[in-house]
Design a protein around this motif. Structure first.
Motif, PDB file in Angstrom:
ATOM      1  N   GLN A  71     -16.356  28.208 -18.565  1.00 23.75           N
ATOM      2  CA  GLN A  71     -14.947  27.825 -18.649  1.00 23.75           C
ATOM      3  C   GLN A  71     -14.778  26.329 -18.395  1.00 23.75           C
ATOM      4  OE1 GLN A  71     -13.961  30.980 -15.688  1.00 23.75           O
ATOM      5  NE2 GLN A  71     -12.158  31.294 -16.956  1.00 23.75           N
ATOM      6  N   TYR A  72     -15.509  25.826 -17.429  1.00 23.87           N
ATOM      7  CA  TYR A  72     -15.392  24.413 -17.095  1.00 23.87           C
ATOM      8  C   TYR A  72     -15.941  23.528 -18.212  1.00 23.87           C
ATOM      9  CZ  TYR A  72     -15.758  20.018 -14.571  1.00 23.87           C
ATOM     10  OH  TYR A  72     -15.647  18.704 -14.213  1.00 23.87           O
ATOM     11  N   GLN A  73     -17.025  23.959 -18.836  1.00 24.25           N
ATOM     12  CA  GLN A  73     -17.566  23.215 -19.971  1.00 24.25           C
ATOM     13  C   GLN A  73     -16.528  23.113 -21.091  1.00 24.25           C
ATOM     14  OE1 GLN A  73     -20.451  21.587 -19.978  1.00 24.25           O
ATOM     15  NE2 GLN A  73     -22.218  22.923 -19.728  1.00 24.25           N
ATOM     16  N   SER A  74     -15.822  24.184 -21.321  1.00 28.72           N
ATOM     17  CA  SER A  74     -14.767  24.177 -22.341  1.00 28.72           C
ATOM     18  C   SER A  74     -13.657  23.209 -21.960  1.00 28.72           C
ATOM     19  CB  SER A  74     -14.189  25.586 -22.527  1.00 28.72           C
ATOM     20  OG  SER A  74     -15.173  26.483 -23.014  1.00 28.72           O
ATOM     21  N   LEU A  75     -13.319  23.171 -20.679  1.00 22.33           N
ATOM     22  CA  LEU A  75     -12.297  22.238 -20.210  1.00 22.33           C
ATOM     23  C   LEU A  75     -12.728  20.793 -20.437  1.00 22.33           C
ATOM     24  CD1 LEU A  75      -9.599  21.842 -18.488  1.00 22.33           C
ATOM     25  CD2 LEU A  75     -11.156  21.400 -16.599  1.00 22.33           C
ATOM     26  N   GLY A 102     -12.180  15.677 -23.185  1.00 21.03           N
ATOM     27  CA  GLY A 102     -12.947  14.539 -23.667  1.00 21.03           C
ATOM     28  C   GLY A 102     -13.694  13.819 -22.567  1.00 21.03           C
ATOM     29  N   VAL A 103     -14.142  14.586 -21.567  1.00 22.63           N
ATOM     30  CA  VAL A 103     -14.880  14.029 -20.424  1.00 22.63           C
ATOM     31  C   VAL A 103     -16.346  14.410 -20.575  1.00 22.63           C
ATOM     32  CG1 VAL A 103     -15.123  14.045 -17.916  1.00 22.63           C
ATOM     33  CG2 VAL A 103     -12.849  14.131 -18.939  1.00 22.63           C
ATOM     34  N   ASP A 104     -17.244  13.452 -20.407  1.00 18.85           N
ATOM     35  CA  ASP A 104     -18.656  13.664 -20.706  1.00 18.85           C
ATOM     36  C   ASP A 104     -19.461  14.266 -19.558  1.00 18.85           C
ATOM     37  OD1 ASP A 104     -18.792  12.611 -23.415  1.00 18.85           O
ATOM     38  OD2 ASP A 104     -18.375  10.657 -22.510  1.00 18.85           O
ATOM     39  N   ARG A 105     -19.127  13.892 -18.306  1.00 18.57           N
ATOM     40  CA  ARG A 105     -19.983  14.279 -17.174  1.00 18.57           C
ATOM     41  C   ARG A 105     -19.123  14.750 -16.008  1.00 18.57           C
ATOM     42  NH1 ARG A 105     -24.175   9.150 -17.279  1.00 18.57           N
ATOM     43  NH2 ARG A 105     -22.251   7.947 -17.147  1.00 18.57           N
ATOM     44  N   ALA A 106     -19.767  15.345 -15.017  1.00 25.68           N
ATOM     45  CA  ALA A 106     -18.979  15.926 -13.932  1.00 25.68           C
ATOM     46  C   ALA A 106     -19.775  16.045 -12.642  1.00 25.68           C
ATOM     47  CB  ALA A 106     -18.450  17.302 -14.336  1.00 25.68           C
ATOM     48  N   VAL A 107     -19.046  15.998 -11.538  1.00 19.53           N
ATOM     49  CA  VAL A 107     -19.592  16.224 -10.207  1.00 19.53           C
ATOM     50  C   VAL A 107     -19.024  17.534  -9.687  1.00 19.53           C
ATOM     51  CG1 VAL A 107     -19.785  15.356  -7.853  1.00 19.53           C
ATOM     52  CG2 VAL A 107     -19.772  13.747  -9.785  1.00 19.53           C
ATOM     53  N   PHE A 112     -10.652   9.102 -22.969  1.00 19.60           N
ATOM     54  CA  PHE A 112     -11.536   8.688 -21.884  1.00 19.60           C
ATOM     55  C   PHE A 112     -12.677   7.827 -22.425  1.00 19.60           C
ATOM     56  CE2 PHE A 112      -9.366  12.087 -19.739  1.00 19.60           C
ATOM     57  CZ  PHE A 112      -9.376  11.700 -18.410  1.00 19.60           C
ATOM     58  N   PRO A 113     -13.154   6.875 -21.632  1.00 21.00           N
ATOM     59  CA  PRO A 113     -14.275   6.041 -22.073  1.00 21.00           C
ATOM     60  C   PRO A 113     -15.568   6.851 -22.148  1.00 21.00           C
ATOM     61  CG  PRO A 113     -13.778   5.609 -19.776  1.00 21.00           C
ATOM     62  CD  PRO A 113     -12.682   6.505 -20.288  1.00 21.00           C
ATOM     63  N   GLY A 143     -24.782   8.867 -25.035  1.00 22.76           N
ATOM     64  CA  GLY A 143     -24.116   9.762 -25.974  1.00 22.76           C
ATOM     65  C   GLY A 143     -24.097  11.181 -25.448  1.00 22.76           C
ATOM     66  N   THR A 144     -23.872  12.131 -26.323  1.00 21.18           N
ATOM     67  CA  THR A 144     -23.752  13.537 -25.942  1.00 21.18           C
ATOM     68  C   THR A 144     -24.984  13.982 -25.160  1.00 21.18           C
ATOM     69  OG1 THR A 144     -22.452  13.978 -27.913  1.00 21.18           O
ATOM     70  CG2 THR A 144     -23.401  15.876 -26.762  1.00 21.18           C
TER      71      THR A 144
END
Length: 302
Positions: free
Chosen positions: A59-63, A68-73, A24-25, A300-301
């Motif tokens: 659990q979702y953070q581990s996923l 390799g995904v940085d952010r989430a909605v 993933f970018p 970055g992270t």
């Protein structure tokens, strides 16, 4: 009471630890996921139609790390009704990483909307799939009233609707006050095809920059199992209509899936095969979500 016996228990996501082949970018966003539980801390609504196994933020953070995904909605799941506490608690852990889509009561105070905005909410979800009486069509007056309330915040309205049930979709929303977001490719089953009037209306809204489409949950709208070949044409049509108005999401933890449970790594690689152009993939995974969800620049992270 909030007994787990009040509604049927649905399957848990596939626990296998396996990363996708796709890379993933930087700044990629999973634009559709749910946090459910822990039920002892955030009890589910009595009126829910299913009971999810706990699918916690940890659990979702581990996923996300595995994918390799940085952010989430984080989208408010129906099992919580208008009680957004679980989602808001998750947003508070990392405001730069997470955005939210809430479910609200129609009489919510402006001050509460402001509080939700400060917490990272950028949209409101309206479910018109699970309504008792569909004979009256879309509740456009109610949706418009909500839209006018959220317009000052720059939010969008996410509509969970089967677009095939609304052949006048484009005309109905031609002058809607805010952007619309349609989940699951418009949630029209593959058997209705891409020439269905409702899906064509969705494409028209896309072309006119009136709507966004979430490229999510292909397993929800076709009869076969992975790789959901019947859905490829829907993918191609929304890209052709307006690639700048598309976002992607995992739909984790895949609640109410009654057939083969998809593995998230496979869903990521499916996107890679359906969207092979890397620049287009970057737009769908990073650039477009930043506009829709008002993300800060990725450094970055986070």
């Amino acid at each position: 009471m909030n007994s787990t016996h009040a509604a049927p228990l649905c399957k848990a996501p596939d626990p296998e630890i396996r990363s996708p082949q796709i890379v993933f970018p930087a700044g990629a966003v999973d634009c559709h996921a749910h946090v459910c539980g822990p039920a002892l801390e955030f009890p589910y609504a009595d009126e829910r139609i299913y009971t999810p196994p706990d699918a916690t933020l940890s659990q979702y953070q581990s996923l996300l790390s595995m994918l390799g995904v940085d952010r989430a909605v984080l989208v408010q799941p129906s099992v919580y009704g208008t009680d957004n506490r679980a989602m808001l608690a998750a947003l508070a852990t990392n405001p730069n990483k997470f955005r939210g889509v809430a479910v609200i009561d129609s009489n919510i105070a402006d001050s509460e909307l402001e509080r939700l905005h400060q917490a990272g909410v950028r949209g409101i979800r309206c479910n018109v799939v699970d309504v008792a009486d569909k004979s009256k069509g879309l509740p456009i007056d109610e949706l418009t009233a909500i839209a006018k309330r959220i317009q000052p915040f720059g939010w969008h309205l996410e509509l969970l609707a089967h677009v095939n049930e609304y052949p006048d979709l484009a005309r109905t929303f031609a002058n809607f006050p805010v952007d619309l977001v349609f989940g699951h490719f418009g949630y029209s089953h593959a058997k209705y095809g891409v020439h269905d009037k409702g899906f064509q209306g969705l494409l028209e809204l896309l072309k006119n920059n009136k709507a966004w489409v979430k490229m999510t949950g292909p397993y929800r709208i076709c009869d076969g199992d992975f790789p959901y070949t019947d859905m490829r044409v829907f993918n191609d049509e929304v890209i052709k209509a307006n690639s700048k108005r598309l976002v992607w999401g995992s739909d984790w933890p895949h609640v109410m899936v009654k057939k083969q449970m998809p593995h998230d790594a496979d869903l990521c690689d499916l996107l890679g095969s359906w969207v092979s152009d890397q620049e287009l993939r970057k737009a769908i995974l990073s650039d477009n979500p930043c506009m829709l969800y008002d993300y800060p620049a990725f450094i970055g992270t986070q």
